[in-house]
Design a protein around this motif. Structure first.
Motif, PDB file in Angstrom:
ATOM      1  N   LYS A  89     -10.260  35.283  74.714  1.00 60.53           N
ATOM      2  CA  LYS A  89     -10.137  34.105  73.858  1.00 60.53           C
ATOM      3  C   LYS A  89      -9.324  34.460  72.618  1.00 60.53           C
ATOM      4  O   LYS A  89      -8.442  33.728  72.231  1.00 60.53           O
ATOM      5  CB  LYS A  89     -11.511  33.581  73.436  1.00 60.53           C
ATOM      6  N   ILE A  90      -9.639  35.578  71.979  1.00 68.52           N
ATOM      7  CA  ILE A  90      -8.877  36.029  70.813  1.00 68.52           C
ATOM      8  C   ILE A  90      -8.229  37.371  71.137  1.00 68.52           C
ATOM      9  O   ILE A  90      -7.030  37.451  71.310  1.00 68.52           O
ATOM     10  CB  ILE A  90      -9.777  36.138  69.560  1.00 68.52           C
ATOM     11  N   GLY A  91      -9.043  38.422  71.206  1.00 72.72           N
ATOM     12  CA  GLY A  91      -8.495  39.747  71.446  1.00 72.72           C
ATOM     13  C   GLY A  91      -8.928  40.363  72.759  1.00 72.72           C
ATOM     14  O   GLY A  91      -8.412  41.380  73.171  1.00 72.72           O
ATOM     15  N   GLY A  92      -9.924  39.785  73.408  1.00 74.14           N
ATOM     16  CA  GLY A  92     -10.416  40.318  74.660  1.00 74.14           C
ATOM     17  C   GLY A  92     -11.548  41.319  74.515  1.00 74.14           C
ATOM     18  O   GLY A  92     -11.964  41.932  75.492  1.00 74.14           O
ATOM     19  N   VAL A  93     -12.060  41.485  73.291  1.00 70.83           N
ATOM     20  CA  VAL A  93     -13.106  42.473  73.038  1.00 70.83           C
ATOM     21  C   VAL A  93     -14.416  42.075  73.717  1.00 70.83           C
ATOM     22  O   VAL A  93     -15.040  42.898  74.401  1.00 70.83           O
ATOM     23  CB  VAL A  93     -13.316  42.674  71.526  1.00 70.83           C
TER      24      VAL A  93
ATOM     25  N   TRP B 194     -22.098  38.068  69.678  1.00 69.26           N
ATOM     26  CA  TRP B 194     -21.167  38.584  68.677  1.00 69.26           C
ATOM     27  C   TRP B 194     -21.058  37.628  67.489  1.00 69.26           C
ATOM     28  O   TRP B 194     -21.048  38.053  66.334  1.00 69.26           O
ATOM     29  CB  TRP B 194     -19.796  38.820  69.294  1.00 69.26           C
ATOM     30  N   VAL B 195     -21.006  36.331  67.755  1.00 63.44           N
ATOM     31  CA  VAL B 195     -20.945  35.343  66.669  1.00 63.44           C
ATOM     32  C   VAL B 195     -22.227  35.390  65.837  1.00 63.44           C
ATOM     33  O   VAL B 195     -22.174  35.292  64.603  1.00 63.44           O
ATOM     34  CB  VAL B 195     -20.687  33.925  67.227  1.00 63.44           C
ATOM     35  N   CYS B 196     -23.362  35.569  66.491  1.00 63.58           N
ATOM     36  CA  CYS B 196     -24.624  35.707  65.747  1.00 63.58           C
ATOM     37  C   CYS B 196     -24.598  36.935  64.848  1.00 63.58           C
ATOM     38  O   CYS B 196     -25.091  36.892  63.716  1.00 63.58           O
ATOM     39  CB  CYS B 196     -25.812  35.775  66.701  1.00 63.58           C
ATOM     40  N   CYS B 197     -24.013  38.015  65.320  1.00 60.85           N
ATOM     41  CA  CYS B 197     -23.886  39.216  64.490  1.00 60.85           C
ATOM     42  C   CYS B 197     -22.977  38.966  63.296  1.00 60.85           C
ATOM     43  O   CYS B 197     -23.224  39.483  62.208  1.00 60.85           O
ATOM     44  CB  CYS B 197     -23.343  40.379  65.314  1.00 60.85           C
ATOM     45  N   ILE B 198     -21.943  38.177  63.481  1.00 56.45           N
ATOM     46  CA  ILE B 198     -21.046  37.846  62.367  1.00 56.45           C
ATOM     47  C   ILE B 198     -21.763  36.974  61.346  1.00 56.45           C
ATOM     48  O   ILE B 198     -21.724  37.241  60.146  1.00 56.45           O
ATOM     49  CB  ILE B 198     -19.778  37.137  62.881  1.00 56.45           C
ATOM     50  N   VAL B 199     -22.458  35.952  61.821  1.00 57.66           N
ATOM     51  CA  VAL B 199     -23.093  34.991  60.920  1.00 57.66           C
ATOM     52  C   VAL B 199     -24.325  35.578  60.236  1.00 57.66           C
ATOM     53  O   VAL B 199     -24.482  35.450  59.018  1.00 57.66           O
ATOM     54  CB  VAL B 199     -23.465  33.699  61.693  1.00 57.66           C
ATOM     55  N   PHE B 200     -25.178  36.235  60.991  1.00 54.01           N
ATOM     56  CA  PHE B 200     -26.458  36.682  60.439  1.00 54.01           C
ATOM     57  C   PHE B 200     -26.455  38.142  59.982  1.00 54.01           C
ATOM     58  O   PHE B 200     -27.203  38.503  59.083  1.00 54.01           O
ATOM     59  CB  PHE B 200     -27.588  36.468  61.451  1.00 54.01           C
ATOM     60  N   GLY B 201     -25.644  38.974  60.611  1.00 57.26           N
ATOM     61  CA  GLY B 201     -25.658  40.391  60.274  1.00 57.26           C
ATOM     62  C   GLY B 201     -24.552  40.799  59.321  1.00 57.26           C
ATOM     63  O   GLY B 201     -24.706  41.714  58.532  1.00 57.26           O
TER      64      GLY B 201
ATOM     65  N   ALA C 272     -16.628  45.032  63.047  1.00 51.05           N
ATOM     66  CA  ALA C 272     -16.782  45.726  64.326  1.00 51.05           C
ATOM     67  C   ALA C 272     -15.789  45.183  65.358  1.00 51.05           C
ATOM     68  O   ALA C 272     -15.200  45.950  66.122  1.00 51.05           O
ATOM     69  CB  ALA C 272     -18.212  45.580  64.838  1.00 51.05           C
ATOM     70  N   TYR C 273     -15.588  43.867  65.378  1.00 51.38           N
ATOM     71  CA  TYR C 273     -14.641  43.256  66.305  1.00 51.38           C
ATOM     72  C   TYR C 273     -13.230  43.762  66.050  1.00 51.38           C
ATOM     73  O   TYR C 273     -12.507  44.137  66.977  1.00 51.38           O
ATOM     74  CB  TYR C 273     -14.684  41.726  66.192  1.00 51.38           C
ATOM     75  N   LEU C 274     -12.834  43.787  64.779  1.00 57.91           N
ATOM     76  CA  LEU C 274     -11.486  44.239  64.435  1.00 57.91           C
ATOM     77  C   LEU C 274     -11.275  45.709  64.796  1.00 57.91           C
ATOM     78  O   LEU C 274     -10.216  46.084  65.310  1.00 57.91           O
ATOM     79  CB  LEU C 274     -11.228  44.008  62.941  1.00 57.91           C
ATOM     80  N   ILE C 275     -12.281  46.529  64.549  1.00 60.47           N
ATOM     81  CA  ILE C 275     -12.175  47.947  64.905  1.00 60.47           C
ATOM     82  C   ILE C 275     -12.064  48.111  66.418  1.00 60.47           C
ATOM     83  O   ILE C 275     -11.214  48.876  66.908  1.00 60.47           O
ATOM     84  CB  ILE C 275     -13.362  48.740  64.339  1.00 60.47           C
ATOM     85  N   CYS C 276     -12.892  47.389  67.158  1.00 60.51           N
ATOM     86  CA  CYS C 276     -12.832  47.461  68.631  1.00 60.51           C
ATOM     87  C   CYS C 276     -11.484  46.988  69.146  1.00 60.51           C
ATOM     88  O   CYS C 276     -10.932  47.561  70.086  1.00 60.51           O
ATOM     89  CB  CYS C 276     -13.953  46.638  69.252  1.00 60.51           C
ATOM     90  N   TRP C 277     -10.946  45.940  68.538  1.00 63.70           N
ATOM     91  CA  TRP C 277      -9.659  45.388  68.948  1.00 63.70           C
ATOM     92  C   TRP C 277      -8.549  46.428  68.779  1.00 63.70           C
ATOM     93  O   TRP C 277      -7.625  46.512  69.584  1.00 63.70           O
ATOM     94  CB  TRP C 277      -9.364  44.153  68.127  1.00 63.70           C
ATOM     95  N   LEU C 278      -8.652  47.235  67.738  1.00 61.83           N
ATOM     96  CA  LEU C 278      -7.643  48.261  67.489  1.00 61.83           C
ATOM     97  C   LEU C 278      -7.836  49.512  68.333  1.00 61.83           C
ATOM     98  O   LEU C 278      -6.865  50.173  68.705  1.00 61.83           O
ATOM     99  CB  LEU C 278      -7.656  48.647  66.003  1.00 61.83           C
ATOM    100  N   VAL C 279      -9.086  49.859  68.644  1.00 62.71           N
ATOM    101  CA  VAL C 279      -9.394  51.134  69.294  1.00 62.71           C
ATOM    102  C   VAL C 279      -9.406  51.055  70.823  1.00 62.71           C
ATOM    103  O   VAL C 279      -8.926  51.968  71.496  1.00 62.71           O
ATOM    104  CB  VAL C 279     -10.745  51.670  68.775  1.00 62.71           C
ATOM    105  N   ILE C 280      -9.926  49.977  71.382  1.00 67.85           N
ATOM    106  CA  ILE C 280     -10.058  49.862  72.842  1.00 67.85           C
ATOM    107  C   ILE C 280      -8.678  49.594  73.454  1.00 67.85           C
ATOM    108  O   ILE C 280      -7.957  48.694  73.017  1.00 67.85           O
ATOM    109  CB  ILE C 280     -11.031  48.727  73.219  1.00 67.85           C
TER     110      ILE C 280
END
Length: 61
Positions: free
Chosen positions: A12-16, A35-42, A48-56
């Motif tokens: 949808k965005i990066g494939g993570v 993942w969205v719940c982690c963004i909103v509540f955590g 984490a998404y951005l790091i995964c997008w760069l590393v994977i």
């Protein structure tokens, strides 16, 4: 368990989220919701998404 590779077909965005779903055998929509719940509540989900997008690595076509 498959190795993590950014998805080309189910992204949808990066494939993570699709990469984690395919690797661990979950539904990609469920992983996206978690993942969205982690963004909103955590607060750590976006970084984490951005790091995964760069590393994977991207899956080969």
């Amino acid at each position: 368990m498959k190795p993590l590779k950014l998805s080309n077909k189910n992204r949808k965005i990066g494939g993570v989220c699709a990469a984690f779903a395919e690797s661990f055998g979950f539904d990609a929509t469920l992983v996206r919701i978690i993942w969205v719940c982690c963004i909103v509540f955590g607060g750590f989900g976006l970084l984490a998404y951005l790091i995964c997008w760069l590393v994977i690595p991207r899956e080969e076509v």
